[in-house]
Scaffold this motif. Sequence first.
Motif, PDB file in Angstrom:
ATOM      1  N   LEU A  77      -6.344 -35.946 -11.483  1.00  0.00           N
ATOM      2  CA  LEU A  77      -7.769 -35.788 -11.206  1.00  0.00           C
ATOM      3  C   LEU A  77      -7.942 -34.973  -9.932  1.00  0.00           C
ATOM      4  CD1 LEU A  77      -9.889 -37.320 -12.898  1.00  0.00           C
ATOM      5  CD2 LEU A  77     -10.117 -38.882 -10.982  1.00  0.00           C
ATOM      6  N   ASN A  78      -8.674 -33.890 -10.014  1.00  0.00           N
ATOM      7  CA  ASN A  78      -8.971 -33.126  -8.805  1.00  0.00           C
ATOM      8  C   ASN A  78     -10.282 -33.623  -8.238  1.00  0.00           C
ATOM      9  OD1 ASN A  78      -7.089 -31.308  -7.852  1.00  0.00           O
ATOM     10  ND2 ASN A  78      -7.391 -29.995  -9.655  1.00  0.00           N
ATOM     11  N   CYS A  79     -10.210 -34.065  -6.990  1.00  0.00           N
ATOM     12  CA  CYS A  79     -11.300 -34.878  -6.495  1.00  0.00           C
ATOM     13  C   CYS A  79     -11.734 -34.359  -5.138  1.00  0.00           C
ATOM     14  CB  CYS A  79     -10.736 -36.294  -6.457  1.00  0.00           C
ATOM     15  SG  CYS A  79     -11.604 -37.469  -5.552  1.00  0.00           S
ATOM     16  N   THR A  80     -13.024 -34.038  -4.995  1.00  0.00           N
ATOM     17  CA  THR A  80     -13.527 -33.499  -3.732  1.00  0.00           C
ATOM     18  C   THR A  80     -13.820 -34.654  -2.766  1.00  0.00           C
ATOM     19  OG1 THR A  80     -14.596 -31.772  -4.990  1.00  0.00           O
ATOM     20  CG2 THR A  80     -15.289 -32.030  -2.695  1.00  0.00           C
ATOM     21  N   VAL A  81     -13.363 -34.480  -1.534  1.00  0.00           N
ATOM     22  CA  VAL A  81     -13.636 -35.502  -0.515  1.00  0.00           C
ATOM     23  C   VAL A  81     -15.054 -35.305  -0.002  1.00  0.00           C
ATOM     24  CG1 VAL A  81     -12.973 -36.414   1.737  1.00  0.00           C
ATOM     25  CG2 VAL A  81     -11.210 -35.596   0.146  1.00  0.00           C
ATOM     26  N   VAL A  82     -15.906 -36.361  -0.180  1.00  0.00           N
ATOM     27  CA  VAL A  82     -17.282 -36.227   0.290  1.00  0.00           C
ATOM     28  C   VAL A  82     -17.536 -37.038   1.554  1.00  0.00           C
ATOM     29  CG1 VAL A  82     -18.163 -35.740  -2.034  1.00  0.00           C
ATOM     30  CG2 VAL A  82     -18.115 -38.107  -1.187  1.00  0.00           C
ATOM     31  N   GLY A  83     -16.653 -37.977   1.860  1.00  0.00           N
ATOM     32  CA  GLY A  83     -16.896 -38.802   3.047  1.00  0.00           C
ATOM     33  C   GLY A  83     -15.592 -39.292   3.669  1.00  0.00           C
ATOM     34  N   LEU A  84     -15.690 -39.559   4.959  1.00  0.00           N
ATOM     35  CA  LEU A  84     -14.538 -40.099   5.693  1.00  0.00           C
ATOM     36  C   LEU A  84     -14.986 -41.412   6.333  1.00  0.00           C
ATOM     37  CD1 LEU A  84     -11.668 -39.715   6.955  1.00  0.00           C
ATOM     38  CD2 LEU A  84     -12.825 -38.569   8.857  1.00  0.00           C
ATOM     39  N   LEU A  85     -14.206 -42.466   6.084  1.00  0.00           N
ATOM     40  CA  LEU A  85     -14.572 -43.780   6.609  1.00  0.00           C
ATOM     41  C   LEU A  85     -14.178 -43.932   8.072  1.00  0.00           C
ATOM     42  CD1 LEU A  85     -13.460 -45.856   3.533  1.00  0.00           C
ATOM     43  CD2 LEU A  85     -15.759 -45.880   4.522  1.00  0.00           C
ATOM     44  N   GLU A  86     -14.914 -44.769   8.758  1.00  0.00           N
ATOM     45  CA  GLU A  86     -14.528 -45.110  10.134  1.00  0.00           C
ATOM     46  C   GLU A  86     -13.241 -45.919  10.112  1.00  0.00           C
ATOM     47  OE1 GLU A  86     -17.638 -47.293  11.966  1.00  0.00           O
ATOM     48  OE2 GLU A  86     -18.416 -45.526  13.018  1.00  0.00           O
ATOM     49  N   ALA A  87     -12.478 -45.809  11.183  1.00  0.00           N
ATOM     50  CA  ALA A  87     -11.238 -46.585  11.258  1.00  0.00           C
ATOM     51  C   ALA A  87     -11.569 -48.071  11.329  1.00  0.00           C
ATOM     52  CB  ALA A  87     -10.454 -46.171  12.492  1.00  0.00           C
ATOM     53  N   LYS A  88     -10.839 -48.903  10.607  1.00  0.00           N
ATOM     54  CA  LYS A  88     -11.078 -50.343  10.617  1.00  0.00           C
ATOM     55  C   LYS A  88      -9.841 -51.105  11.107  1.00  0.00           C
ATOM     56  CE  LYS A  88     -13.775 -53.339   7.614  1.00  0.00           C
ATOM     57  NZ  LYS A  88     -15.169 -53.315   7.764  1.00  0.00           N
ATOM     58  N   GLY A  89      -8.716 -50.431  11.075  1.00  0.00           N
ATOM     59  CA  GLY A  89      -7.494 -51.081  11.575  1.00  0.00           C
ATOM     60  C   GLY A  89      -6.879 -52.019  10.560  1.00  0.00           C
ATOM     61  N   ALA A  90      -5.887 -52.772  11.042  1.00  0.00           N
ATOM     62  CA  ALA A  90      -5.175 -53.679  10.151  1.00  0.00           C
ATOM     63  C   ALA A  90      -5.992 -54.940   9.940  1.00  0.00           C
ATOM     64  CB  ALA A  90      -3.817 -54.033  10.740  1.00  0.00           C
ATOM     65  N   ASN A  91      -5.900 -55.530   8.764  1.00  0.00           N
ATOM     66  CA  ASN A  91      -6.575 -56.809   8.564  1.00  0.00           C
ATOM     67  C   ASN A  91      -5.654 -57.940   8.996  1.00  0.00           C
ATOM     68  OD1 ASN A  91      -4.743 -57.326   6.542  1.00  0.00           O
ATOM     69  ND2 ASN A  91      -6.203 -57.046   4.867  1.00  0.00           N
ATOM     70  N   THR A  92      -6.102 -59.159   8.778  1.00  0.00           N
ATOM     71  CA  THR A  92      -5.369 -60.324   9.268  1.00  0.00           C
ATOM     72  C   THR A  92      -3.960 -60.407   8.705  1.00  0.00           C
ATOM     73  OG1 THR A  92      -7.492 -61.307   8.867  1.00  0.00           O
ATOM     74  CG2 THR A  92      -5.792 -62.726   9.778  1.00  0.00           C
ATOM     75  N   PHE A  93      -3.787 -59.834   7.519  1.00  0.00           N
ATOM     76  CA  PHE A  93      -2.455 -59.927   6.907  1.00  0.00           C
ATOM     77  C   PHE A  93      -1.594 -58.741   7.302  1.00  0.00           C
ATOM     78  CE2 PHE A  93      -5.782 -61.579   4.145  1.00  0.00           C
ATOM     79  CZ  PHE A  93      -5.473 -62.923   4.223  1.00  0.00           C
ATOM     80  N   GLY A  94      -2.086 -57.933   8.245  1.00  0.00           N
ATOM     81  CA  GLY A  94      -1.303 -56.803   8.716  1.00  0.00           C
ATOM     82  C   GLY A  94      -1.417 -55.602   7.791  1.00  0.00           C
ATOM     83  N   GLN A  95      -2.337 -55.691   6.816  1.00  0.00           N
ATOM     84  CA  GLN A  95      -2.506 -54.594   5.882  1.00  0.00           C
ATOM     85  C   GLN A  95      -3.410 -53.542   6.518  1.00  0.00           C
ATOM     86  OE1 GLN A  95      -4.339 -56.104   2.406  1.00  0.00           O
ATOM     87  NE2 GLN A  95      -2.790 -55.220   1.054  1.00  0.00           N
ATOM     88  N   ASP A  96      -3.024 -52.267   6.400  1.00  0.00           N
ATOM     89  CA  ASP A  96      -3.829 -51.198   6.987  1.00  0.00           C
ATOM     90  C   ASP A  96      -5.025 -50.916   6.086  1.00  0.00           C
ATOM     91  OD1 ASP A  96      -4.914 -49.029   8.162  1.00  0.00           O
ATOM     92  OD2 ASP A  96      -3.205 -47.681   7.802  1.00  0.00           O
ATOM     93  N   GLN A  97      -6.219 -51.301   6.544  1.00  0.00           N
ATOM     94  CA  GLN A  97      -7.411 -51.132   5.703  1.00  0.00           C
ATOM     95  C   GLN A  97      -7.827 -49.680   5.583  1.00  0.00           C
ATOM     96  OE1 GLN A  97     -10.318 -54.609   6.286  1.00  0.00           O
ATOM     97  NE2 GLN A  97      -9.310 -54.457   8.280  1.00  0.00           N
TER      98      GLN A  97
END
Lengths: 402, 235
Positions: A179-199
């Motif tokens: 799928l060729n997909c155009t980027v329309v938005g960039l999210l703000e950084a949220k950091g890692a969640n409690t389980f250490g997962q990079d959100q």
Amino acid sequence: MLWETIKLAVQSILRNPMRSFLTILGVVIGVAAVIAMVTVGNGSSAQVTTDVESLGANLLTLRPGQDRMGPGSDQGGAARPFDLDDIDRILDQIGAISVAVPTGSQTIVAVFEGENYQTTVTGTQNGYFEAKDWALSAGRLFSSSEESGKTACIIGQTVREELMGSADPIGRKIRIDNLNCTVVGLLEAKGANTFGQDQDDTVIMPFKTFARRIAGSTDVSSITLSVRDGYSTDRAIDDLTNLMREIRRIQPGDDDDFSIRDTEQLANMLGSVTSVLTGLLSAVAAVSLLVGGIGIMNIMLVSVTERTREIGIRMAVGAQASQVLLQFLVEAIVLSALGGVIGIALGLAMGAIGSSMLNVPFIPDPGTIALAFGFSAVVGIVFGYFPARAAARLDPIEALRH
Amino acid sequence: MDSNGPIVRLTDITRVYGKGEAELRALDGVSFDIHRGEFVSIMGPSGSGKSTTMNVLGCLDSPTSGQYLFNGVEVAGLDRDQRALLRRHYLGFIFQGYNLLPRTTALQNVELPLIYKGMGRDEREARALAALDKVGLAARAHHDPSALSGGQQQRVAIARALVGDPEVILADEPTGNLDTKRSVEIMELMVELNRAEGITIVMVTHEDDMAAFGSRLIWMVDGKVESDKAIERAA
Ligand SMILES: Nc1ncnc2c1ncn2[C@@H]1O[C@H](COP(=O)(O)OP(=O)(O)OP(=O)(O)O)[C@@H](O)[C@H]1O
Ligand SMILES: [Mg+2]
């Protein structure tokens, strides 16, 4: 006379540097350990709370299957997924729910100008960002034509970095599957969640696009919901449960074949985990406080013989018992206070270092500081004072015989 | 107080250690008077109750029975704090084992009785230095006892005993640990205190030569006074 007594006490402390040092050391170790441990423990719990809050406030997640551990937990796989009509009925019938959006995820390699990066691709709707309290740092949300099936994506900071470094991602095309997909938005950084997962390691697509082009079905594998401000989360969960039982035609007395999780529950669960941890740290700290106390006790008791003689001498030259005791009391207080102050300073320093190493906020707890200080002071004073009192009750000649 | 009567009057003093089978009468009916300005030597075999007598005289120990009048005051009627005051203002002690505070300079040791007299720092130091000077140790004022010889330590103890201007100095074998030359020096010091300052001295000793410095000799055996007579001083 009090001033004279304080001077006597200080003289006596300086006269026995080793004994004084060891006494202070006992207090310092006890106080510092407790303060350091509790400070780090507090920081960790606070960190968990902020982490959970970063998941989005009043956030509910609805999944098919029972969210149960142990035997029978695999029935979740067999449970029927939801569909988009379910979402319409939820929004229609439960006033407490402000947002309900379908979500589905897959792990897929994203490609951009020869860079490959494996990430989580989630199909959902604009309401997802509202529910998660997640703002864009550049670009826009999905347009209505995109939401109804056109290709577009909004990416997280990590994906941007991995694929195109610090370049502006808006308008660029990335390939996801075929799928060729155009980027329309960039999210703000949220950091890692409690389980250490990079959100921030995420690519988000309109749900319909994801369903048709990637998942290959419009089944909804989970629903993300947000409870309107001022409404009770528990009530909303009850209403939601009743509605879903109705939709899914579950007979009274039968178990739910879906589960609802809320962030509050998660926060509580994690909170209890960290408080167990803090409790454990505090127990260790309490032991060191006790060891410190025993150390003080030891030093004081070992020096009783010498001190008893000293008391005998002082009484022989005309000291009254109360004067001798006041001196010993002041001495014990000065030593304990000195040790306590050093211990507090050291404990806070260790707490600050520990917090920064673990990347948690530095939160000293005045109650603990007072408690640790009080305990050591009491030990220092009790064991400095009581042997002296016993000695001062003797006839001077008995004290001198020691 | 009766300043014409004896400063010390012991009447039928007993001091009993232990009970029943193990009972030991360290003092068994001791009576004597001591008058102001006397220099009394007490002698007797080991275990005859000399130190026990001194401890009773010094209010460091309480007799089992009998009457002890100090300056006409019944000591048994005083409480612990009042006895501390009596020691503070009227008595000075010299022990065989010196009993100086360790890790405390000679000067501070001598100052000790003055602290409890509530004297200010400057006056205290001046007096303590004067006392050390009297025993010939002014130069050693800032030494710890551990840096002093036995004779010097005993002289510090004497300075401590006399610094508070006591009426009576009680000395239990003050020369017990010293050689003859040092002993004679100490005794000359005591005689000087007795004659020049009028301090009453009671001293226990095992040596005839030392006892001879006194003006009166009490001989004890088995917790009793066996003889009590004046000594002809070699003028
Ligand atoms: N604390 C005590 N407990 C039990 N008995 C004691 C105690 N002090 C002294 N005695 C006993 O009392 C008796 C008299 O002792 P004291 O010390 O008065 O003798 P002394 O004449 O001074 O002897 P020395 O010449 O050896 O110093 C001795 O038999 C001694 O063992
Ligand atoms: Mg003796």
